[in-house]
Write an enzyme that holds these catalytic residues in place. Structure first.
Site, PDB file in Angstrom:
ATOM      1  N   SER A 138       0.833  -1.209   0.000  1.00 20.82           N
ATOM      2  CA  SER A 138       0.000   0.000   0.000  1.00 20.82           C
ATOM      3  C   SER A 138       0.862   1.251   0.000  1.00 20.82           C
ATOM      4  O   SER A 138       0.525   2.259  -0.630  1.00 20.82           O
ATOM      5  CB  SER A 138      -0.953   0.007   1.199  1.00 20.82           C
ATOM      6  OG  SER A 138      -0.246   0.130   2.416  1.00 20.82           O
ATOM      7  N   ASP A 196       6.953   2.464   6.114  1.00 21.94           N
ATOM      8  CA  ASP A 196       6.779   1.868   4.786  1.00 21.94           C
ATOM      9  C   ASP A 196       6.888   2.912   3.677  1.00 21.94           C
ATOM     10  O   ASP A 196       7.557   2.692   2.666  1.00 21.94           O
ATOM     11  CB  ASP A 196       5.435   1.152   4.697  1.00 21.94           C
ATOM     12  CG  ASP A 196       5.402  -0.134   5.508  1.00 21.94           C
ATOM     13  OD1 ASP A 196       6.316  -0.338   6.330  1.00 21.94           O
ATOM     14  OD2 ASP A 196       4.462  -0.930   5.328  1.00 21.94           O
TER      15      ASP A 196
END
Length: 388
Positions: A138, A196
């Site tokens: 994502s 991330d």
């Protein structure tokens, strides 16, 4: 001023090299760029529509620019932005499916970045990353969208004036990409750490501790075998289990978490040494650290029989593996030395595939978000986009 050409952007996934779970308790973790990438192709459209195609999750949607323009006044000023977008996209409250979250993140970034002059574009996002495997899929999606939209709308420079095949933006521009990608991650995950999207933006490796993210200047690119057990797990449940053990056995668990922290520190030191001159001794140390940390992760209760199978299979061929991410299933990484026989790797991959696992031979320490000339794309990426 929007650009009037085809734009290809990619961003890497991520793996945690060391520090899983210990990082929740103030210890250090090392996150590294994974050279399985998400790619975005953005093209101008001649009609007044926006089309987004997400073939990995089977989603293809189109909106009229005029429809999206009606959202802008309230979207820019209303604190309930997400509710406005959910109503517009017909997303049911509380819906957490991949398609709904991906669409919501796209609309949020498209409207946030492009503002009043919404461009008519055709967007295709294709990824080498599996979703839901803890590999930063994502975040790579949000980083690609942020970078492509910022470039397309002229808010950051278009690096394609250079003739290099793979290009990057300035540090200031990368900061902006990272900030907006983080906003996209918040749409998807609610309260992400920011690790991330930082890995997706900067690539390489970064240190994460107590909310502070520090990119390492340089690290060597290390070849690995990445294996997805396909065993589902709940990160929330696993984190809660470690916390429960820590409260029950503080004098036992705290030293284990401190040892995991020390493993991360030692790995960081070795990686820095390797940039000055690589030797097989460095690989020996990295292998030892992998073995130590895997044992620690089993002790704190986040191992799984599928992960143990990977460790045993790879060990029987002289290779060293550990889980990456939350554990309890999910993925594992296996370090491949520069002198590892290719036939050995193929044998290991076949054996692991026979267990129903999915394997990729790839690398860590990957380049962050980048712009590509079409000619620089690998054959599999070109083929994927040619069919879309």
């Amino acid at each position: 001023m929007t650009i009037e050409r085809e734009l290809f952007v990619s961003a890497p996934g991520k793996v945690i090299l060391h520090g899983e779970h210990a990082v929740v308790h103030g210890k250090m973790a090392l996150a590294v760029g994974l050279n399985l990438r998400t790619f975005i192709r953005m093209r101008p459209r001649k009609d007044d529509t926006v089309l987004i195609n997400l073939p990995n999750i089977g989603t293809k949607l189109r909106w009229d620019i005029a429809q999206l323009q009606t959202l802008l006044p309230s979207f820019q000023d209303d604190p309930q932005k997400l509710e406005i977008l959910k109503n517009f996209a017909g997303i049911i409250e509380g819906c957490k499916d991949t398609e709904s979250l991906a669409v919501l993140a796209f609309l949020y970034l498209y409207l946030s970045i492009c503002g009043r002059d919404l461009p008519s574009v055709d967007i295709v996002v294709w990824s080498q990353l599996p979703t839901g495997a803890g590999l930063g899929s994502s975040a790579a999606y949000c980083v690609c969208l942020a970078a492509a939209l910022l470039t397309y709308c002229g808010r950051i420079d278009d690096p394609m004036c250079d003739e290099t095949t793979i290009l990057r933006w300035s540090q200031t521009e990368l900061d902006l990409i990272n900030q907006l990608a983080f906003q996209g991650e918040k749409v998807i995950h609610g309260n992400p750490s920011g690790v991330d999207n930082a890995v997706g933006t900067w690539g390489g490796a970064l240190q994460y501790q107590s909310g502070s993210i520090t990119p390492m200047e340089r690290i060597p690119v290390l070849h690995i075998l990445l294996t997805n057990t396909k065993v589902p797990r709940s990160t929330k449940v696993l984190v809660a289990g470690v916390k429960e053990k820590l409260l029950k056995f503080p004098d036992i668990m705290e030293p284990v978490l401190s040892s995991i922290h020390a493993v991360s520190q030692e790995c960081q030191r070795v990686l820095k040494e390797m940039t000055a001159g690589l030797s097989m001794d460095h690989y020996t140390v990295l292998e030892e650290l992998i073995d130590i940390n895997q044992h620690h992760l089993n002790v704190i209760g986040v191992g799984h029989s599928s992960l143990e199978t990977i460790c045993q299979v790879t060990k029987s061929h002289g290779l060293h593996s550990k889980l990456t991410g939350a554990g309890g299933g999910g993925c594992a990484i296996t370090l491949l030395r520069t002198d590892t026989d290719h036939a050995v790797v193929e044998t290991v991959k076949q054996e692991l595939t026979n267990y129903g696992f999915q394997c990729w031979e790839t690398s860590i320490g990957a380049l962050g978000v980048s712009v590509h000339l079409p000619s620089s794309l690998t054959e599999d990426v070109r083929e994927a986009f040619s069919n879309l």
